[in-house]
Motif scaffolding. Structure first.
Motif, short mmCIF file in Angstrom:
data_model
loop_
_atom_site.label_atom_id
_atom_site.label_comp_id
_atom_site.label_asym_id
_atom_site.label_seq_id
_atom_site.Cartn_x
_atom_site.Cartn_y
_atom_site.Cartn_z
N SER A 185 0.83 -1.21 0.00
CA SER A 185 0.00 0.00 0.00
C SER A 185 0.86 1.25 0.00
O SER A 185 0.40 2.33 -0.35
CB SER A 185 -0.94 0.01 1.20
OG SER A 185 -0.22 0.27 2.38
N ARG A 186 2.11 1.12 0.42
CA ARG A 186 2.99 2.28 0.48
C ARG A 186 4.06 2.24 -0.63
O ARG A 186 5.00 3.01 -0.60
CB ARG A 186 3.69 2.35 1.84
CG ARG A 186 2.68 2.29 2.99
CD ARG A 186 3.38 2.15 4.31
NE ARG A 186 3.98 3.39 4.72
CZ ARG A 186 3.39 4.30 5.48
NH1 ARG A 186 2.18 4.09 5.92
NH2 ARG A 186 4.01 5.40 5.81
N ILE B 351 -8.12 0.47 -0.06
CA ILE B 351 -6.97 0.80 0.81
C ILE B 351 -6.89 2.29 1.16
O ILE B 351 -6.86 2.65 2.33
CB ILE B 351 -5.65 0.39 0.13
CG1 ILE B 351 -5.65 -1.11 -0.16
CG2 ILE B 351 -4.48 0.72 1.05
CD1 ILE B 351 -4.37 -1.59 -0.84
N TYR B 352 -6.88 3.14 0.13
CA TYR B 352 -6.47 4.52 0.38
C TYR B 352 -7.60 5.46 0.82
O TYR B 352 -7.40 6.27 1.71
CB TYR B 352 -5.80 5.09 -0.87
CG TYR B 352 -4.57 4.34 -1.30
CD1 TYR B 352 -3.51 4.18 -0.42
CD2 TYR B 352 -4.47 3.78 -2.56
CE1 TYR B 352 -2.38 3.48 -0.79
CE2 TYR B 352 -3.34 3.07 -2.94
CZ TYR B 352 -2.30 2.93 -2.05
OH TYR B 352 -1.19 2.23 -2.41
N PRO B 362 -8.49 -3.30 3.14
CA PRO B 362 -7.62 -3.97 2.17
C PRO B 362 -8.02 -5.41 1.86
O PRO B 362 -7.76 -5.90 0.76
CB PRO B 362 -6.25 -3.93 2.85
CG PRO B 362 -6.32 -2.80 3.80
CD PRO B 362 -7.74 -2.73 4.26
N VAL B 363 -8.65 -6.10 2.82
CA VAL B 363 -8.98 -7.52 2.58
C VAL B 363 -9.93 -7.67 1.38
O VAL B 363 -9.93 -8.70 0.71
CB VAL B 363 -9.56 -8.15 3.87
CG1 VAL B 363 -10.15 -9.52 3.61
CG2 VAL B 363 -8.45 -8.26 4.91
N LEU B 365 -9.52 -6.49 -1.34
CA LEU B 365 -8.73 -6.66 -2.56
C LEU B 365 -8.72 -8.13 -3.00
O LEU B 365 -8.43 -8.44 -4.15
CB LEU B 365 -7.29 -6.21 -2.33
CG LEU B 365 -6.96 -4.75 -2.63
CD1 LEU B 365 -5.49 -4.52 -2.41
CD2 LEU B 365 -7.32 -4.37 -4.06
N LEU B 366 -9.03 -9.02 -2.05
CA LEU B 366 -9.09 -10.45 -2.39
C LEU B 366 -10.44 -10.83 -2.98
O LEU B 366 -10.72 -12.02 -3.19
CB LEU B 366 -8.82 -11.30 -1.13
CG LEU B 366 -7.41 -11.21 -0.54
CD1 LEU B 366 -7.34 -11.97 0.78
CD2 LEU B 366 -6.38 -11.77 -1.50
N LEU B 369 -11.22 -13.57 -5.56
CA LEU B 369 -11.30 -14.98 -5.15
C LEU B 369 -12.75 -15.45 -5.07
O LEU B 369 -13.03 -16.65 -5.19
CB LEU B 369 -10.62 -15.18 -3.79
CG LEU B 369 -9.09 -15.12 -3.75
CD1 LEU B 369 -8.59 -15.31 -2.33
CD2 LEU B 369 -8.50 -16.19 -4.65
N VAL B 423 -7.86 -20.28 6.85
CA VAL B 423 -7.81 -19.00 6.13
C VAL B 423 -8.88 -18.03 6.64
O VAL B 423 -8.59 -16.84 6.88
CB VAL B 423 -7.96 -19.24 4.61
CG1 VAL B 423 -8.35 -17.97 3.89
CG2 VAL B 423 -6.67 -19.78 4.05
N LEU B 427 -7.96 -14.43 8.20
CA LEU B 427 -8.27 -13.24 7.40
C LEU B 427 -9.24 -12.32 8.15
O LEU B 427 -9.11 -11.08 8.09
CB LEU B 427 -8.89 -13.68 6.07
CG LEU B 427 -8.58 -12.85 4.83
CD1 LEU B 427 -7.12 -12.52 4.71
CD2 LEU B 427 -9.08 -13.55 3.58
N PHE B 430 -7.19 -10.48 10.72
CA PHE B 430 -6.35 -9.46 10.06
C PHE B 430 -7.20 -8.25 9.67
O PHE B 430 -6.80 -7.10 9.88
CB PHE B 430 -5.68 -10.10 8.84
CG PHE B 430 -4.73 -9.19 8.11
CD1 PHE B 430 -3.64 -8.64 8.77
CD2 PHE B 430 -4.90 -8.89 6.77
CE1 PHE B 430 -2.75 -7.81 8.10
CE2 PHE B 430 -4.03 -8.07 6.10
CZ PHE B 430 -2.95 -7.52 6.76
N LEU B 434 -6.82 -4.37 10.96
CA LEU B 434 -6.68 -3.23 10.03
C LEU B 434 -7.78 -2.18 10.22
O LEU B 434 -7.66 -1.07 9.72
CB LEU B 434 -6.71 -3.73 8.58
CG LEU B 434 -5.51 -4.57 8.12
CD1 LEU B 434 -5.68 -4.99 6.68
CD2 LEU B 434 -4.20 -3.82 8.29
N VAL B 442 -1.67 3.58 8.80
CA VAL B 442 -0.53 2.85 8.25
C VAL B 442 -0.71 2.64 6.74
O VAL B 442 0.26 2.61 5.99
CB VAL B 442 -0.39 1.50 8.99
CG1 VAL B 442 0.44 0.52 8.21
CG2 VAL B 442 0.21 1.72 10.37
N TYR B 443 -1.97 2.48 6.29
CA TYR B 443 -2.16 2.18 4.87
C TYR B 443 -3.04 3.19 4.13
O TYR B 443 -2.91 3.34 2.92
CB TYR B 443 -2.72 0.76 4.68
CG TYR B 443 -4.04 0.50 5.36
CD1 TYR B 443 -5.24 0.74 4.70
CD2 TYR B 443 -4.11 0.00 6.66
CE1 TYR B 443 -6.45 0.50 5.31
CE2 TYR B 443 -5.31 -0.24 7.27
CZ TYR B 443 -6.48 0.00 6.60
OH TYR B 443 -7.68 -0.22 7.22
#
Lengths: 252, 573
Positions: A185-186, B351-352, B362-363, B365-366, B369, B423, B427, B430, B434, B442-443
Motif C-alpha cells: 500500500s505504500r 486501501i487509500y 484492504p482484505v 482486494l481479495l 477470489l 484462512v 483473514l 487481520f 486493520l 498505516v495504509y
C-alpha cells in the motif's frame, strides 16, 4: 551406478555452493543491493517495513539485519542470508529435483550469491516441498520474499486443480497478502537507474584505495547508495559525501 | 456518566418497540423461524411497521414523545401478553465461532462509543438529523421547508425521531448501529440455515469491521439500514425457495417497501424480489410493499408535485426544484477527479480512500477470489445479488454506496475460501486489526474519511463535547455566531450545506431548492438578497462567487460579522 550418480550430485552441490560463496565474496555490490541496504537494512525494522520499496525485500532485509549486526557490514554479510538460503535449498529439496533445477536454471546459482529475495523464495519453496503440512504458509513466505513467485506458483496451482487451489494456493496467497499488503500500500515506483555492473565495479575500485583518508567525495544520485554502503562497510566516517568543493568526484 | 442514560434508554426503547411490533406480526403470520431469525426479522419488520406508523403521526402533526411512549409501551405489553412461543432451535455453529464473536465484540465496542459520542458525521449532523429535529419541533413534517433533502424518503429518520425524542442525537446513531448488528446477525443466521456456517461468520466480521461500514453504521446515516433490509429481502427469497410459504410474501413485501422508504436506491429490492419470486401470487407482496413505500411518494406528490422529488423532475415539473438543478446535482454526485488508470479505483476503494469518500478495507482486494464460488449455485446467486445491489455506485461513487452489495460479496468470498484450512479466521482477524483507528493510518491516506479515535471520555460525558464537535465539524463555530447575531425568526442563506442539526435557524441552501438557486443567482449578480427575505449570508472562501461577494459586499449591502475556517457570516443591511 546409483551410488555414483548420488556422489556426483553431491559433488555438484558442493561445487555450486563453493561458486555461490566465491561470487558473494568477490562480486561488487549491485545498485539493487546498495538500495536494499540503504532503505531496508540500515533503518530500524519499523522504518524499513514502511519504506516505499519494502514490498520487494523486507523479509530478506530482516535476515540481513541480523547477519550484518552479527558479523559487521560487508558484501558477504549482506549476502549471507542468500547463501544460507542456498544451503537450505540444497539440503531440503530432493537431490535429483535440485540438480535438475540447477541444471535447467543456471541463474538460480546467482540467486544464492546476491542480496535479493529470489534465493530466499526458492528456499521457502524447497521447504514447502519437504514439509507439505505447512506448505501453504511456506509458499506464502516465498511469495512475500519475492512477489514475482506468485505467478509461477499460481500457474502450478491452476494446473493442479481445485483441490490444490483450495488447500494450498489460497492459504499461500492469504499468507503473502497479510505480510505484504501494508508494504504494497505504500509502494512507490522503483527508482530507474542506468548503473550497470561495470559502474558498480568501478565504484568499488575507485573507493577502495581511498580508505583511511579524510575526503570530500561527490557522486551522482545514481551511485550514492553504493558510496554510502562502502563508506559504512569500510568504516570511513571521515569521508564526507558532498557536492560542495569535492576532492574526489565520482562520475560515469 | 448521566449523559449516557437517556441515550441508551431512547435507543433501547425504539429497538424494543420495533421488536415488539415485529414479533406480533410474525405471530399473526405464524411463520417458522429459529430463535435468532425471529428476533432479527422481528426487529426489521417491526421497524418497517413503526416507521410507517410514525410517518402518519407526522402527517397529522402528532409526532410527540408522549404518543411514542404510549404506543411503544402498548406494543411491548401486547408482545409480552401474547407470549410468543420460542422459535425452533437450529444447527449449532462451529467451535471457531468464538474467534468470530470475539472479533465482532471488540469492534462493536469501538462503534458503540462512536455512536454514543456527539454526532459529527457530515450528513448525519447535516440533513439526516436536521430533518429529524425540524420534524420533532413541529410534531410533524415541516411543509414550509423546501429542500431536496427534506423530500427524500425518511423511513429510517422516522425511527430516529422516536429515539431522538427520548435520548437526543446519539440515540438516533444507536438505532443505525442496531441495524448494523442485525446485518451481522443475519449473515451468521444465513450461513447456519443454508449449510455454510463458517462462511456466514466470516462474512459477518468482514462486513462489520469494514472501515466505511463502521463509520457509517455508528453515525446517523441510513446506508447500513438499507443494506440490512436488502439483505433481509434476499434472505427471505432464499427461504421461500426452500419452504414455499405464501405468508412470507407479506413479510418480504414489507421489507422491500421499507428499502425504498429508507433510501431511493433501495427501490431495486422490489424488482429483485419480484423476479426471484416469479410464478407466485404476487398480491400480498405488492400490497405490503406499497403500504410502506407509497406513503412517501404520495406525500411528495401532494407536497411538491413530484412523487419522486427531487428526482425525475423532467417528468414532474414543479416550482420547487427545476430539472436543471436536478441535472447539476446528479452530475455533481457523479463527479470524481484524480484517477488516471482503471486500477486506481479498486485500490482507492479498498486501501487509500484518498479520492473517494471512505474505503472498504484492504482484505476486499481479495474479492476476485469470490469468483471461485461461481461453481456453486449459492455463489452464483450471491455474486449476482452483489452486482445488482452495487449498481447505485455508478450514480454516486462513494464507498458507502457499495455497502448494499458488500454482504453478498463477503459471503461469496467466504464460500470460495471455506475449504482452505485456517484462512477464514486468520483473514477475519487481520481485517479486524486493520480496522483499528490507530492502525488505519498505516495504509490509508491521511485525509481519508474514517474513524479516527475511540472517544470514550466524550461518549461517557466525562469530557465536554464542544471541543470534540469543533475538531470534527469545521462549521460548528457558526452555532455560537448565529445565536449571537441571528434572531430565531430570521433566515440565513448559504451556498453550501451546514450542520443543520446544531443550527437552530432557518437556512436556505443555494443548490437545495429553486428558491435557494434564485437567491444564489441574485447574489452573483450583485443584488441584495433582502427582497427574498434573507437576513444573513454564509459564504465559504471556496464558493465560486466568494471573491465577487467579498469585493462588492458594500454595494450588495453585506456587512461581515465573523470569519473562521474559511467561512464568513454576513449581515444583510
Amino acid at each position: 551406478m546409483e551410488r555414483l550418480s548420488t556422489a556426483s550430485i553431491k559433488a555438484f552441490f558442493l561445487a555450486a555452493l563453493g561458486v555461490s560463496v566465491y561470487l558473494a565474496i568477490t562480486r561488487p555490490l549491485t545498485f539493487g543491493e546498495a538500495t536494499l541496504w540503504n532503505d531496508l537494512v540500515r533503518p530500524s525494522a519499523r522504518a524499513a517495513f514502511f519504506a516505499p520499496d519494502a514490498w520487494s525485500g523486507w523479509l530478506y532485509a530482516l535476515l540481513a539485519k541480523r547477519t550484518v549486526g552479527l558479523f559487521r557490514l560487508s558484501e558477504l554479510t549482506l549476502r549471507l542470508p542468500a547463501i544460507l538460503a542456498g544451503i537450505c535449498y540444497l539440503a531440503l529439496l530432493p537431490r535429483r529435483q535440485a540438480f535438475l533445477i540447477f541444471g535447467a536454471v543456471p541463474v538460480a546459482l546467482s540467486w544464492f550469491s546476491i542480496a535479493t529475495g529470489y534465493g530466499l523464495a526458492l528456499a521457502f519453496c524447497a521447504a514447502a516441498w519437504r514439509w507439505q503440512r505447512v506448505a501453504p504458509i511456506l509458499l506464502g513466505l516465498a511469495i512475500a520474499s519475492s512477489p514475482v513467485f506468485a505467478l509461477p506458483l499460481g500457474i502450478v496451482a491452476v494446473v493442479s486443480g481445485l483441490g490444490a487451489i483450495e488447500k494450498v494456493a489460497i492459504p499461500a496467497l492469504v499468507t503473502a497478502f497479510v505480510l505484504l499488503i501494508v508494504p504494497l500500500s505504500r509502494a512507490a515506483e522503483p527508482v530507474k537507474t542506468s548503473v550497470g555492473s561495470r559502474e558498480e565495479a568501478a565504484v568499488r575500485s575507485a573507493l577502495q584505495p581511498l580508505r583511511g583518508q579524510a575526503l570530500r567525495i561527490s557522486a551522482p544520485p545514481d551511485i550514492l547508495p553504493l558510496v554510502e554502503f562502502y563508506k559504512a562497510s569500510y568504516r570511513q566516517r571521515q569521508w564526507q559525501i558532498t557536492d560542495r568543493d569535492p576532492q574526489v568526484r565520482l562520475a560515469f | 456518566m448521566l449523559r449516557v442514560v437517556p441515550i441508551l434508554f431512547g435507543a433501547a426503547f425504539t429497538v424494543l418497540t420495533c421488536l415488539a411490533a415485529g414479533l406480533l406480526l410474525l405471530r399473526q403470520l405464524r411463520l417458522s423461524f429459529d430463535r435468532a431469525e425471529e428476533l432479527l426479522f422481528g426487529f426489521l419488520t417491526g421497524a418497517a411497521c413503526v416507521s410507517t406508523a410514525v410517518f402518519f403521526l407526522c402527517v397529522v402533526h402528532q409526532a410527540r414523545t408522549g404518543v411514542f411512549v404510549a404506543a411503544g409501551v402498548a406494543l411491548m405489553t401486547a408482545a409480552l401478553w401474547c407470549r410468543i412461543p420460542p422459535g425452533a432451535a437450529r444447527k449449532l455453529l462451529p467451535t471457531s465461532k468464538w474467534i468470530y464473536f470475539l472479533l465482532l465484540g471488540s469492534i462493536f465496542l469501538l462503534y458503540f462509543f462512536i455512536a454514543l459520542a456527539p454526532e459529527v458525521s457530515p450528513d448525519g449532523s447535516g440533513y439526516h438529523l436536521g430533518n429529524v429535529i425540524r420534524t420533532y419541533e413541529q410534531h410533524g413534517f415541516a411543509w414550509d421547508f423546501q429542500s431536496l433533502y427534506a423530500w427524500f424518503p425518511q423511513g429510517l429518520e422516522m425511527l430516529f425521531l422516536v429515539a431522538y425524542s427520548l435520548g437526543g442525537m446519539p440515540a438516533a446513531a444507536m438505532i443505525h448501529l442496531a441495524f448494523l448488528c442485525a446485518l451481522a446477525g443475519l449473515l451468521v443466521c444465513y450461513g447456519r440455515r443454508f449449510g455454510v456456517p463458517r462462511a456466514g461468520l466470516f462474512a459477518a466480521v468482514l462486513v462489520f469491521a469494514s472501515p466505511v461500514v463502521g463509520l457509517v453504521g455508528a453515525s446517523a446515516y441510513n446506508d447500513i439500514a438499507l443494506a440490512t433490509c436488502i439483505y433481509a429481502v434476499f434472505y427471505l427469497t432464499e427461504v421461500m425457495q426452500e419452504e414455499s410459504n405464501a405468508k412470507l410474501l407479506s413479510l418480504l413485501g414489507l421489507l422491500a417497501g421499507f428499502c425504498y422508504s429508507i433510501k431511493y436506491t433501495g427501490w431495486i429490492a422490489m424488482p429483485y424480489a419480484a423476479i426471484a419470486l416469479r410464478r407466485r401470487r404476487m398480491m400480498p407482496f405488492v400490497s405490503s410493499a406499497a403500504a410502506v413505500a407509497l406513503p412517501w411518494a404520495i406525500r411528495n406528490w401532494i407536497w411538491v408535485g413530484n412523487p419522486f422529488a427531487p428526482l425525475l423532475t423532467k417528468w414532474f415539473p414543479n416550482p420547487f426544484y427545476s430539472a436543471d438543478l436536478e441535472a447539476a446535482y446528479l452530475s455533481d454526485l457523479r463527479h470524481v477527479e484524480g484517477f488516471h488508470h482503471w486500477w486506481e479505483w479498486p485500490l482507492d476503494l479498498t486501501i487509500y480512500g484518498a479520492k473517494l469518500p471512505g474505503f472498504l478495507g484492504p482484505v476486499f482486494l481479495l474479492a476476485p477470489l469470490a469468483l471461485l464460488s461461481l461453481r456453486l449455485p449459492q455463489g452464483r446467486k450471491l455474486l449476482a445479488a452483489s452486482v445488482v445491489f452495487s449498481l447505485p455506485f455508478a450514480l454516486n461513487p462513494a464507498a458507502r454506496f457499495l455497502v448494499p452489495g458488500l454482504p453478498f460479496l463477503a459471503l461469496a468470498m467466504g464460500l470460495a475460501m471455506q475449504n482452505s484450512p485456517a484462512v477464514l479466521p486468520a483473514l477475519a482477524a487481520f481485517h479486524t486489526v486493520l480496522a483499528i483507528p490507530a492502525v488505519m493510518p498505516v495504509y490509508c491516506a491521511d485525509w481519508a474519511w474514517r474513524i479516527r479515535s475511540m472517544p470514550v471520555r466524550v461518549a461517557l460525558g466525562l469530557d465536554p463535547g464542544d471541543s470534540y464537535l469543533q475538531r470534527f465539524i469545521p462549521d460548528y463555530w457558526i452555532k455560537a455566531a448565529i445565536e449571537k447575531y441571528v434572531a430565531k425568526s430570521q433566515t440565513i442563506f448559504s451556498f453550501d450545506t451546514r450542520p443543520d442539526a446544531y443550527l437552530d435557524r432557518r437556512i436556505v441552501v443555494g443548490y437545495e431548492s429553486s428558491e435557494g438557486s434564485r437567491i444564489g443567482e441574485a447574489l452573483s449578480r450583485g443584488e441584495s438578497p433582502k427582497r427574498y427575505g434573507i437576513d444573513f449570508v454564509l459564504v465559504n472562501d471556496r464558493d465560486f462567487t466568494s471573491e465577487a461577494i467579498k469585493d462588492n459586499a458594500k454595494s450588495i449591502g453585506l456587512t461581515a460579522l465573523e470569519q473562521r475556517n474559511g467561512t464568513t457570516l454576513y449581515r444583510v443591511d
